[in-house]
Enzyme design. Structure first.
Site, PDB file in Angstrom:
ATOM      1  N   THR A 150       0.837  -1.212   0.000  1.00 20.17           N
ATOM      2  CA  THR A 150       0.000   0.000   0.000  1.00 20.17           C
ATOM      3  C   THR A 150       0.866   1.253   0.000  1.00 20.17           C
ATOM      4  OG1 THR A 150      -1.705  -1.181   1.228  1.00 20.17           O
ATOM      5  CG2 THR A 150      -1.814   1.206   1.286  1.00 20.17           C
ATOM      6  N   GLY A 189       2.949  -2.957   8.459  1.00 26.52           N
ATOM      7  CA  GLY A 189       3.162  -3.230   9.881  1.00 26.52           C
ATOM      8  C   GLY A 189       4.622  -3.559  10.158  1.00 26.52           C
ATOM      9  N   GLU A 432      -6.195  -5.732   3.973  1.00 24.26           N
ATOM     10  CA  GLU A 432      -6.239  -6.947   3.149  1.00 24.26           C
ATOM     11  C   GLU A 432      -7.405  -6.918   2.169  1.00 24.26           C
ATOM     12  OE1 GLU A 432      -3.360  -8.869   4.163  1.00 24.26           O
ATOM     13  OE2 GLU A 432      -3.737  -8.937   2.022  1.00 24.26           O
TER      14      GLU A 432
HETATM   15  C1  LIG Z   1      -5.582 -13.905  10.594  1.00 25.47           C
HETATM   16  C2  LIG Z   1      -4.123 -13.920  10.335  1.00 25.47           C
HETATM   17  C3  LIG Z   1      -3.624 -12.545   9.966  1.00 25.47           C
HETATM   18  C4  LIG Z   1      -2.108 -12.524   9.739  1.00 25.47           C
HETATM   19  C5  LIG Z   1      -1.605 -11.110   9.916  1.00 25.47           C
HETATM   20  C6  LIG Z   1      -1.861 -10.279   8.678  1.00 25.47           C
HETATM   21  C7  LIG Z   1      -2.123  -8.820   9.040  1.00 25.47           C
HETATM   22  C8  LIG Z   1      -2.538  -8.117   7.765  1.00 25.47           C
HETATM   23  C9  LIG Z   1      -2.290  -6.618   7.825  1.00 25.47           C
HETATM   24  C10 LIG Z   1      -2.821  -5.975   6.562  1.00 25.47           C
HETATM   25  C11 LIG Z   1      -1.919  -6.223   5.372  1.00 25.47           C
HETATM   26  C12 LIG Z   1      -2.446  -5.539   4.145  1.00 25.47           C
HETATM   27  O1  LIG Z   1      -3.436  -4.845   4.138  1.00 25.47           O
HETATM   28  S1  LIG Z   1      -1.539  -5.882   2.763  1.00 25.47           S
HETATM   29  C13 LIG Z   1      -2.320  -4.932   1.504  1.00 25.47           C
HETATM   30  C14 LIG Z   1      -3.679  -5.491   1.139  1.00 25.47           C
HETATM   31  N1  LIG Z   1      -4.144  -4.847  -0.039  1.00 25.47           N
HETATM   32  C15 LIG Z   1      -5.169  -5.294  -0.760  1.00 25.47           C
HETATM   33  O2  LIG Z   1      -5.838  -6.258  -0.451  1.00 25.47           O
HETATM   34  C16 LIG Z   1      -5.415  -4.538  -2.067  1.00 25.47           C
HETATM   35  C17 LIG Z   1      -6.820  -4.784  -2.586  1.00 25.47           C
HETATM   36  N2  LIG Z   1      -6.844  -4.650  -4.044  1.00 25.47           N
HETATM   37  C18 LIG Z   1      -6.683  -5.747  -4.865  1.00 25.47           C
HETATM   38  O3  LIG Z   1      -6.546  -6.911  -4.430  1.00 25.47           O
HETATM   39  C19 LIG Z   1      -6.771  -5.489  -6.349  1.00 25.47           C
HETATM   40  O4  LIG Z   1      -6.411  -4.138  -6.627  1.00 25.47           O
HETATM   41  C20 LIG Z   1      -8.204  -5.734  -6.896  1.00 25.47           C
HETATM   42  C21 LIG Z   1      -8.503  -7.220  -6.770  1.00 25.47           C
HETATM   43  C22 LIG Z   1      -9.230  -4.893  -6.131  1.00 25.47           C
HETATM   44  C23 LIG Z   1      -8.240  -5.306  -8.362  1.00 25.47           C
HETATM   45  O5  LIG Z   1      -7.123  -5.889  -8.964  1.00 25.47           O
HETATM   46  P1  LIG Z   1      -6.926  -5.604 -10.494  1.00 25.47           P
HETATM   47  O6  LIG Z   1      -5.596  -6.090 -10.881  1.00 25.47           O
HETATM   48  O7  LIG Z   1      -7.285  -4.188 -10.783  1.00 25.47           O
HETATM   49  O8  LIG Z   1      -7.987  -6.599 -11.118  1.00 25.47           O
HETATM   50  P2  LIG Z   1      -9.367  -6.228 -11.773  1.00 25.47           P
HETATM   51  O9  LIG Z   1      -9.143  -5.389 -12.970  1.00 25.47           O
HETATM   52  O10 LIG Z   1     -10.322  -5.761 -10.725  1.00 25.47           O
HETATM   53  O11 LIG Z   1      -9.787  -7.697 -12.211  1.00 25.47           O
HETATM   54  C24 LIG Z   1      -9.061  -8.332 -13.286  1.00 25.47           C
HETATM   55  C25 LIG Z   1      -9.237  -9.820 -13.104  1.00 25.47           C
HETATM   56  O12 LIG Z   1      -8.308 -10.255 -12.094  1.00 25.47           O
HETATM   57  C26 LIG Z   1      -8.995 -11.061 -11.168  1.00 25.47           C
HETATM   58  N3  LIG Z   1      -8.330 -10.965  -9.871  1.00 25.47           N
HETATM   59  C27 LIG Z   1      -8.104  -9.864  -9.161  1.00 25.47           C
HETATM   60  N4  LIG Z   1      -7.441 -10.172  -8.041  1.00 25.47           N
HETATM   61  C28 LIG Z   1      -7.241 -11.513  -8.041  1.00 25.47           C
HETATM   62  C29 LIG Z   1      -6.631 -12.435  -7.150  1.00 25.47           C
HETATM   63  N5  LIG Z   1      -6.101 -12.061  -5.975  1.00 25.47           N
HETATM   64  N6  LIG Z   1      -6.616 -13.731  -7.491  1.00 25.47           N
HETATM   65  C30 LIG Z   1      -7.175 -14.136  -8.647  1.00 25.47           C
HETATM   66  N7  LIG Z   1      -7.793 -13.320  -9.540  1.00 25.47           N
HETATM   67  C31 LIG Z   1      -7.817 -12.017  -9.228  1.00 25.47           C
HETATM   68  C32 LIG Z   1     -10.389 -10.494 -11.121  1.00 25.47           C
HETATM   69  O13 LIG Z   1     -11.306 -11.454 -10.607  1.00 25.47           O
HETATM   70  C33 LIG Z   1     -10.633 -10.194 -12.587  1.00 25.47           C
HETATM   71  O14 LIG Z   1     -10.992 -11.395 -13.221  1.00 25.47           O
HETATM   72  P3  LIG Z   1     -12.092 -11.289 -14.418  1.00 25.47           P
HETATM   73  O15 LIG Z   1     -13.333 -10.730 -13.790  1.00 25.47           O
HETATM   74  O16 LIG Z   1     -11.489 -10.363 -15.426  1.00 25.47           O
HETATM   75  O17 LIG Z   1     -12.245 -12.709 -14.854  1.00 25.47           O
HETATM   76  C1  LIG Z   2      -4.474  -1.507  10.533  1.00 21.54           C
HETATM   77  C2  LIG Z   2      -4.015  -1.575   9.097  1.00 21.54           C
HETATM   78  C3  LIG Z   2      -2.882  -2.311   8.786  1.00 21.54           C
HETATM   79  C4  LIG Z   2      -2.429  -2.347   7.467  1.00 21.54           C
HETATM   80  N1  LIG Z   2      -1.281  -3.042   7.174  1.00 21.54           N
HETATM   81  C5  LIG Z   2      -0.820  -3.038   5.897  1.00 21.54           C
HETATM   82  C6  LIG Z   2       0.399  -3.710   5.579  1.00 21.54           C
HETATM   83  O1  LIG Z   2       1.028  -4.299   6.455  1.00 21.54           O
HETATM   84  N2  LIG Z   2       0.853  -3.682   4.301  1.00 21.54           N
HETATM   85  C7  LIG Z   2       0.159  -3.028   3.313  1.00 21.54           C
HETATM   86  O2  LIG Z   2       0.616  -3.035   2.167  1.00 21.54           O
HETATM   87  N3  LIG Z   2      -1.017  -2.386   3.582  1.00 21.54           N
HETATM   88  C8  LIG Z   2      -1.498  -2.377   4.846  1.00 21.54           C
HETATM   89  N4  LIG Z   2      -2.683  -1.730   5.129  1.00 21.54           N
HETATM   90  C9  LIG Z   2      -3.343  -0.950   4.072  1.00 21.54           C
HETATM   91  C10 LIG Z   2      -4.636  -1.586   3.611  1.00 21.54           C
HETATM   92  O3  LIG Z   2      -4.366  -2.727   2.864  1.00 21.54           O
HETATM   93  C11 LIG Z   2      -5.417  -0.540   2.806  1.00 21.54           C
HETATM   94  O4  LIG Z   2      -5.814   0.459   3.696  1.00 21.54           O
HETATM   95  C12 LIG Z   2      -6.635  -1.158   2.132  1.00 21.54           C
HETATM   96  O5  LIG Z   2      -6.227  -1.984   1.087  1.00 21.54           O
HETATM   97  C13 LIG Z   2      -7.616  -0.092   1.602  1.00 21.54           C
HETATM   98  O6  LIG Z   2      -6.956   0.787   0.705  1.00 21.54           O
HETATM   99  P1  LIG Z   2      -6.993   2.371   0.981  1.00 21.54           P
HETATM  100  O7  LIG Z   2      -6.633   2.604   2.373  1.00 21.54           O
HETATM  101  O8  LIG Z   2      -6.218   3.014  -0.106  1.00 21.54           O
HETATM  102  O9  LIG Z   2      -8.540   2.772   0.832  1.00 21.54           O
HETATM  103  P2  LIG Z   2      -9.288   3.119  -0.551  1.00 21.54           P
HETATM  104  O10 LIG Z   2      -9.208   1.985  -1.489  1.00 21.54           O
HETATM  105  O11 LIG Z   2      -8.858   4.445  -0.991  1.00 21.54           O
HETATM  106  O12 LIG Z   2     -10.803   3.157   0.015  1.00 21.54           O
HETATM  107  C14 LIG Z   2     -11.405   4.367   0.404  1.00 21.54           C
HETATM  108  C15 LIG Z   2     -12.871   4.273  -0.001  1.00 21.54           C
HETATM  109  O13 LIG Z   2     -12.935   4.217  -1.442  1.00 21.54           O
HETATM  110  C16 LIG Z   2     -13.793   3.158  -1.842  1.00 21.54           C
HETATM  111  N5  LIG Z   2     -13.332   2.572  -3.114  1.00 21.54           N
HETATM  112  C17 LIG Z   2     -12.067   2.372  -3.518  1.00 21.54           C
HETATM  113  N6  LIG Z   2     -12.027   1.776  -4.712  1.00 21.54           N
HETATM  114  C18 LIG Z   2     -13.321   1.599  -5.091  1.00 21.54           C
HETATM  115  C19 LIG Z   2     -13.965   1.027  -6.231  1.00 21.54           C
HETATM  116  N7  LIG Z   2     -13.267   0.517  -7.250  1.00 21.54           N
HETATM  117  N8  LIG Z   2     -15.315   0.990  -6.257  1.00 21.54           N
HETATM  118  C20 LIG Z   2     -16.031   1.477  -5.213  1.00 21.54           C
HETATM  119  N9  LIG Z   2     -15.492   2.051  -4.118  1.00 21.54           N
HETATM  120  C21 LIG Z   2     -14.158   2.102  -4.058  1.00 21.54           C
HETATM  121  C22 LIG Z   2     -13.678   2.129  -0.725  1.00 21.54           C
HETATM  122  O14 LIG Z   2     -14.817   1.290  -0.703  1.00 21.54           O
HETATM  123  C23 LIG Z   2     -13.583   3.030   0.521  1.00 21.54           C
HETATM  124  O15 LIG Z   2     -14.898   3.344   0.937  1.00 21.54           O
HETATM  125  C24 LIG Z   2      -3.157  -1.669   6.454  1.00 21.54           C
HETATM  126  C25 LIG Z   2      -4.311  -0.944   6.770  1.00 21.54           C
HETATM  127  C26 LIG Z   2      -4.753  -0.908   8.082  1.00 21.54           C
HETATM  128  C27 LIG Z   2      -6.003  -0.136   8.418  1.00 21.54           C
END
Ligand SMILES: CCCCCCCCCCCC(=O)SCCNC(=O)CCNC(=O)[C@H](O)C(C)(C)COP(=O)(O)OP(=O)(O)OC[C@H]1O[C@@H](n2cnc3c(N)ncnc32)[C@H](O)[C@@H]1OP(=O)(O)O
Ligand SMILES: Cc1cc2nc3c(=O)[nH]c(=O)nc-3n(C[C@H](O)[C@H](O)[C@H](O)COP(=O)(O)OP(=O)(O)OC[C@H]3O[C@@H](n4cnc5c(N)ncnc54)[C@H](O)[C@@H]3O)c2cc1C
Length: 644
Positions: A150, A189, A432
């Site tokens: 992120t 984190g 996530e």
């Molecule tokens: C408890 C213990 C804790 C353990 C401790 C852990 C603590 C955790 C702390 C937090 C850590 C974090 O937050 S880490 C950061 C987390 N960040 C996120 O999760 C980011 C969220 N955003 C995304 O995943 C992506 O941007 C999407 C999926 C929203 C959009 O991706 P995109 O590349 O733009 O794809 P999009 O155009 O929407 O879709 C194109 C095609 O790809 C497919 N596609 C998209 N993603 C995927 C995927 N992952 N796997 C397969 N297929 C996928 C779609 O279905 C679609 O298929 P088709 O429809 O074309 O067939």
């Molecule tokens: C406690 C905590 C720990 C974290 N730890 C990590 C980490 O270790 N590593 C890491 O990489 N990240 C980490 N993150 C980041 C986290 O993964 C992001 O905050 C999360 O993926 C959401 O992205 P954003 O914050 O940019 O919000 P945004 O995506 O900007 O969302 C803001 C608003 O926009 C809306 N929005 C965005 N896109 C769309 C769309 N296409 N259509 C409709 N609405 C939309 C959402 O629904 C939301 O209401 C952490 C976050 C938190 C809160």
């Protein structure tokens, strides 16, 4: 010195249980072995004096809290290393086990991301040679990592990430750079002061072409001095709603060089001369996120079970008010409103735990398929992981809050532990994969499934009912199986309504993107209903499956919990159920009657129509409500909170 006497009300409640507590404990732990393993790890930890605070952490400074969390993290990790060496198995290091152990210290551990994402990414995305070099060091915490994806400007839209990794064939290095302020990594984190390595997700450039986001393993701090390396800007992002000791940080690169071999190359590669070798699917880079989303479902269940236990115990010991003059104040557990708040939290923790186990099995079979090069299950598992992560974290967080409120003022004390649990579960709704974004990902999948269903194409298991929904029984019988069928019919109705909504807006001249956006509230609703149907069906089927091998008394109580869960959600969604009605005589299909006037799908009308619907179904609700409240009252006498 006063000995801690257990409250008599609680003792009496516990004495009333009707089933074998150890049997339920084994069921929750996944078997006797699981209970043994958990107790062994708990025993290892629980007696360590340094893990218990003399001063409440809320009275410590931010620095003291962080140091306290680091100290506890080190103690826990050393205990786990001992356990690993004693059992010569890395089982204790499984992220879910590790997460449980780290969560035994009240504060979120600054090494949570190391075990929760850094290690799993090496497992899932590093080549065999790279695992050879880094995995043992990571497992033994000789290097401490995080997952830096992120950025300040992008969290959801990964294809929009701005950090660049440009390949320089003359030195066989990648140059990492943060071209803008919004490209700074923000949130990872452990990044603030703890991690000396990280997985960095960046846009890969080679021979002046961009190949999209890829993962790189980057050392950011000196292994001896722990100071940031030249070209690295890093620090803490500051106070948050919760997670104060997760040490979330920021990270910027100024033309920072890493060797070519630090690109994680299990899926895609860059050769020495800069040629790019594509992976089987560019989505494999997102693999770690899918894993964590799957784990979050079980974690949501675990955090909710903690809150439900606190609320159930408090409800047994708290006496308040005097409904009958001159009579002793009753336990608040005797108030049906209190049961209505707490019992659904207990039921939901079991529903999410069993659904989380089912999802984990599906994920494990997918990873086996991926190893064989078979990606067929990937789309469905992505859709499942997205909606189940969203709904489980949201349900868990809102029910934790409901449990807090059920404990009155004492629920607002830090010492109740509700604020810590609430802060942790609130974070999971966003991290996530943010709630709405995840449900819209599932909606993509459902729209494709709907088109295939209309064409009579056989669908993947969790949407197969879309093809056969019109063969559902016309009679509405009040059994769990029929309620589950009703949830299927509601899901199909909402999917159809959303698909019709997109089509309507396209026919009125919008392009697909704008039509999708105009229908997106309905798309989210369709995903929520699809997901609720999965949880209801999985909970019920898992209880039926396990009941066959458990004692009758326990089976009865678990069956009651699953029936309560189904009844609760029929009530919560009675408006949707009301819209689903059988069409008598000629056709046997559930007809989803949308009350929106055929002309307009705009949110205002849909919202207004929903209001009408809710007024109309009020009568239905009252009768079903009585059913459920009777259910609760009846169960209060038999229902067992002894396990709490
Ligand atoms: C408890 C213990 C804790 C353990 C401790 C852990 C603590 C955790 C702390 C937090 C850590 C974090 O937050 S880490 C950061 C987390 N960040 C996120 O999760 C980011 C969220 N955003 C995304 O995943 C992506 O941007 C999407 C999926 C929203 C959009 O991706 P995109 O590349 O733009 O794809 P999009 O155009 O929407 O879709 C194109 C095609 O790809 C497919 N596609 C998209 N993603 C995927 C995927 N992952 N796997 C397969 N297929 C996928 C779609 O279905 C679609 O298929 P088709 O429809 O074309 O067939
Ligand atoms: C406690 C905590 C720990 C974290 N730890 C990590 C980490 O270790 N590593 C890491 O990489 N990240 C980490 N993150 C980041 C986290 O993964 C992001 O905050 C999360 O993926 C959401 O992205 P954003 O914050 O940019 O919000 P945004 O995506 O900007 O969302 C803001 C608003 O926009 C809306 N929005 C965005 N896109 C769309 C769309 N296409 N259509 C409709 N609405 C939309 C959402 O629904 C939301 O209401 C952490 C976050 C938190 C809160």
């Amino acid at each position: 010195m006063a000995v801690n006497k257990v409250n008599e009300d609680l003792l009496r409640e516990r004495a009333r249980y009707t089933f074998n507590i150890e049997e339920l404990t084994n069921f929750i732990d996944g078997g006797e072995e699981g209970t043994r393993n958990r107790r062994e790890v708990e025993d290892m930890v629980i007696h360590v004096k340094e893990l218990h605070d003399e001063v409440p952490e809320d009275y410590l400074s931010h620095k003291e809290r962080y140091e306290n969390a680091v100290k506890k993290g080190c103690i826990l990790i050393d205990l786990l290393k001992e356990h690993v060496l004693r059992h010569s198995s890395f089982d204790a290091y499984k992220p879910s086990n590790m997460y449980r152990v780290l969560s035994m210290a009240k504060e979120v551990s600054p090494v949570l991301l190391h075990m929760g994402m850094f290690v799993p990414t090496i497992f899932g995305q590093a080549s065999a040679e790279q695992q050879e070099e880094w995995l043992h060091k990571a497992l033994m915490l000789e290097i401490i990592g995080t997952y830096a994806q992120t950025e300040l400007g992008h969290g959801t839209f990964l294809r929009g990430l701005e950090t660049t990794a440009t390949y320089d064939p003359s030195t066989e290095e990648f140059v990492l750079h943060s071209p803008t302020l919004t490209s700074y990594k923000w949130w990872p984190g452990g990044l603030g002061q703890t991690a000396n390595h990280c997985i960095v997700v960046a846009q890969l450039y080679s021979r002046e072409k961009c190949y999209g986001v890829h993962a790189f393993l980057v050392q950011i701090r000196d292994s001896e001095t722990h100071m940031p390396l030249p070209g690295i800007k890093v620090g803490d992002i500051g106070p948050k709603l919760g997670f104060q000791t997760a040490n979330n940080g920021f990270l910027g690169f100024d033309h920072f060089r890493i060797p070519r071999k630090n690109m994680l190359m299990r899926n895609a590669q860059v050769l020495k001369d800069g040629r790019y070798v594509k992976s089987k699917s560019d989505k494999l880079t997102y693999g770690t996120m899918m894993l964590v989303r799957v784990m979050i479902v079980s974690d949501a269940a675990y955090e909710l079970s903690r809150a439900a236990t606190i609320a159930a115990r408090y409800s047994a010991v708290r006496r308040q008010s005097m409904p009958r003059p001159g009579q002793p104040e009753p336990q608040i557990l005797d108030y049906v409103t209190q049961q209505h708040k707490v019992f659904i939290a207990i039921a939901t923790s079991h529903a999410l735990r069993l659904t989380g186990g089912w999802l984990w099995d599906a994920y494990s079979s997918l990873t086996h398929d991926l190893d064989q090069g078979n990606l067929d299950q990937l789309p469905e598992l992505h859709a499942l992981a997205c909606c189940l992560k969203a709904i489980s974290s949201r349900d868990s967080n809102s029910l934790v809050e409901q449990c807090r409120m059920s404990c009155g003022g004492h629920g607002y004390m830090s010492s109740s532990n509700f604020p810590t649990i609430y802060g942790a579960t609130a974070a999971t709704v966003t991290y996530e994969g943010e709630y709405t974004v995840m449900l819209l990902q599932t909606a993509r999948y459902l729209m494709k499934a709907w088109k295939e269903a209309l064409g009579g194409i056989v669908l993947t298991p969790t949407v197969a009912y879309m093809v056969t929904y019109n063969k559902a029984k016309p009679a509405w019988v009040n059994t769990p199986e029929a309620i589950i069928q009703g949830f299927h019919a509601v899901a199909v109705g909402k999917v159809k309504e959303a698909a019709d909504g997109i089509e309507y807006h396209q026919n009125s001249g919008k392009d697909y993107e704008d039509a999708w956006n105009a229908a997106s509230v309905m798309l989210v609703k369709a995903s929520e209903c699809y997901c609720r149907a999965i949880i209801c069906e999985t909970f019920w089927k898992e209880i039926q499956k396990h009941s066959r091998s458990m004692s009758r008394n326990l089976a009865v109580v678990l069956q009651q919990l699953s029936e309560l869960y189904l009844s609760y959600w029929v009530l919560e969604r009675s408006g949707d159920f009301f819209q689903v009605r059988t069409v008598p005589l000629t056709r046997t299909k559930f007809e989803f009657v949308s009350f929106a006037s055929p002309k307009c799908h705009c949110q205002m009308c849909t919202g207004f129509v929903a209001h009408i619907t809710s007024v109309v179904v009020l009568a239905v609700q009252v009768s079903i409500q009585n059913l459920t409240l009777t259910f609760c009252t009846r169960k209060r006498n038999e229902f067992d909170i002894g396990s709490c």
